[in-house]
Motif scaffolding. Sequence first.
Motif, PDB file in Angstrom:
ATOM      1  N   GLN A 150       0.150  -6.585  -1.111  1.00 31.52           N
ATOM      2  CA  GLN A 150       1.320  -6.965  -1.902  1.00 31.52           C
ATOM      3  C   GLN A 150       2.028  -5.748  -2.483  1.00 31.52           C
ATOM      4  OE1 GLN A 150      -0.528  -9.688  -4.690  1.00 31.52           O
ATOM      5  NE2 GLN A 150       0.327 -11.455  -3.632  1.00 31.52           N
ATOM      6  N   ASP A 151       1.274  -4.701  -2.769  1.00 37.79           N
ATOM      7  CA  ASP A 151       1.856  -3.484  -3.329  1.00 37.79           C
ATOM      8  C   ASP A 151       2.423  -2.557  -2.257  1.00 37.79           C
ATOM      9  OD1 ASP A 151       1.300  -4.305  -5.887  1.00 37.79           O
ATOM     10  OD2 ASP A 151      -0.508  -3.090  -6.095  1.00 37.79           O
ATOM     11  N   GLY A 152       2.357  -3.000  -0.984  1.00 33.42           N
ATOM     12  CA  GLY A 152       2.999  -2.238   0.079  1.00 33.42           C
ATOM     13  C   GLY A 152       2.100  -1.321   0.883  1.00 33.42           C
ATOM     14  N   TYR A 153       0.791  -1.344   0.628  1.00 33.67           N
ATOM     15  CA  TYR A 153      -0.101  -0.524   1.441  1.00 33.67           C
ATOM     16  C   TYR A 153      -0.160  -1.092   2.847  1.00 33.67           C
ATOM     17  CZ  TYR A 153      -1.721   1.874  -2.728  1.00 33.67           C
ATOM     18  OH  TYR A 153      -1.779   2.622  -3.860  1.00 33.67           O
ATOM     19  N   ASP A 154      -0.288  -0.208   3.824  1.00 32.25           N
ATOM     20  CA  ASP A 154      -0.342  -0.701   5.196  1.00 32.25           C
ATOM     21  C   ASP A 154      -1.728  -1.260   5.516  1.00 32.25           C
ATOM     22  OD1 ASP A 154      -1.728   1.627   7.179  1.00 32.25           O
ATOM     23  OD2 ASP A 154      -1.012   2.304   5.221  1.00 32.25           O
ATOM     24  N   ILE A 155      -1.761  -2.122   6.503  1.00 32.99           N
ATOM     25  CA  ILE A 155      -2.992  -2.848   6.825  1.00 32.99           C
ATOM     26  C   ILE A 155      -4.092  -1.920   7.331  1.00 32.99           C
ATOM     27  CG2 ILE A 155      -2.438  -3.470   9.198  1.00 32.99           C
ATOM     28  CD1 ILE A 155      -3.466  -6.379   8.177  1.00 32.99           C
ATOM     29  N   ARG A 156      -3.724  -0.790   7.938  1.00 30.91           N
ATOM     30  CA  ARG A 156      -4.732   0.175   8.413  1.00 30.91           C
ATOM     31  C   ARG A 156      -5.447   0.838   7.233  1.00 30.91           C
ATOM     32  NH1 ARG A 156      -5.719  -0.924  13.652  1.00 30.91           N
ATOM     33  NH2 ARG A 156      -3.779  -1.120  14.788  1.00 30.91           N
ATOM     34  N   THR A 157      -4.729   1.101   6.153  1.00 34.24           N
ATOM     35  CA  THR A 157      -5.345   1.671   4.958  1.00 34.24           C
ATOM     36  C   THR A 157      -6.337   0.684   4.354  1.00 34.24           C
ATOM     37  OG1 THR A 157      -3.371   2.979   4.489  1.00 34.24           O
ATOM     38  CG2 THR A 157      -4.888   2.620   2.653  1.00 34.24           C
ATOM     39  N   VAL A 158      -5.927  -0.578   4.281  1.00 38.65           N
ATOM     40  CA  VAL A 158      -6.805  -1.624   3.760  1.00 38.65           C
ATOM     41  C   VAL A 158      -8.045  -1.739   4.643  1.00 38.65           C
ATOM     42  CG1 VAL A 158      -7.003  -4.076   3.216  1.00 38.65           C
ATOM     43  CG2 VAL A 158      -4.887  -2.862   2.701  1.00 38.65           C
ATOM     44  N   GLN A 159      -7.841  -1.677   5.959  1.00 39.10           N
ATOM     45  CA  GLN A 159      -8.958  -1.749   6.907  1.00 39.10           C
ATOM     46  C   GLN A 159      -9.966  -0.643   6.625  1.00 39.10           C
ATOM     47  OE1 GLN A 159      -7.777  -1.024  10.945  1.00 39.10           O
ATOM     48  NE2 GLN A 159      -9.845  -1.145  11.743  1.00 39.10           N
ATOM     49  N   GLU A 160      -9.470   0.561   6.407  1.00 41.57           N
ATOM     50  CA  GLU A 160     -10.360   1.696   6.157  1.00 41.57           C
ATOM     51  C   GLU A 160     -11.095   1.553   4.824  1.00 41.57           C
ATOM     52  OE1 GLU A 160      -9.986   6.487   5.559  1.00 41.57           O
ATOM     53  OE2 GLU A 160      -8.570   5.511   6.912  1.00 41.57           O
ATOM     54  N   LEU A 161     -10.376   1.126   3.788  1.00 37.26           N
ATOM     55  CA  LEU A 161     -10.997   0.978   2.468  1.00 37.26           C
ATOM     56  C   LEU A 161     -12.088  -0.087   2.451  1.00 37.26           C
ATOM     57  CD1 LEU A 161      -7.853   1.256   0.174  1.00 37.26           C
ATOM     58  CD2 LEU A 161      -9.755   2.875   0.305  1.00 37.26           C
ATOM     59  N   LEU A 162     -11.877  -1.160   3.220  1.00 38.05           N
ATOM     60  CA  LEU A 162     -12.862  -2.240   3.241  1.00 38.05           C
ATOM     61  C   LEU A 162     -13.971  -2.004   4.263  1.00 38.05           C
ATOM     62  CD1 LEU A 162     -10.594  -5.384   2.854  1.00 38.05           C
ATOM     63  CD2 LEU A 162     -11.856  -4.151   1.105  1.00 38.05           C
ATOM     64  N   GLY A 163     -13.796  -0.996   5.107  1.00 41.88           N
ATOM     65  CA  GLY A 163     -14.823  -0.669   6.081  1.00 41.88           C
ATOM     66  C   GLY A 163     -14.871  -1.601   7.275  1.00 41.88           C
ATOM     67  N   HIS A 164     -13.752  -2.228   7.597  1.00 38.25           N
ATOM     68  CA  HIS A 164     -13.705  -3.116   8.764  1.00 38.25           C
ATOM     69  C   HIS A 164     -13.463  -2.306  10.026  1.00 38.25           C
ATOM     70  CE1 HIS A 164     -12.303  -6.599   5.963  1.00 38.25           C
ATOM     71  NE2 HIS A 164     -13.621  -6.500   6.005  1.00 38.25           N
TER      72      HIS A 164
END
Length: 86
Positions: free
Chosen positions: A44-58
């Motif tokens: 929602q804050d505009g981070y890209d999905i690849r960054t989220v993927q890396e942070l969550l370890g998927h």
Amino acid sequence: MKRRHHLHVSSIQKAIRKAVKLCAIIKPVGCHTMRHSFATHLLQDGYDIRTVQELLGHKDVSTNMIYTHVLNRGGKGVKSPLDVGA
């Protein structure tokens, strides 16, 4: 010298259960709920999905696609560069 101490999983689970009880939340809430909320807010804050993927370890980006269901904003999701910082 500063040292890090890792928390046991059960300590975090107990803390979340206690917080849920104190807040009188009726819906089921657990550690995974916090993880899901974190990912959703990042998107929602505009981070890209690849960054989220890396942070969550998927390993696979499709795992993160479940978090995008709340981002259905229609035309309101597009911001003009002129509106940024205003």
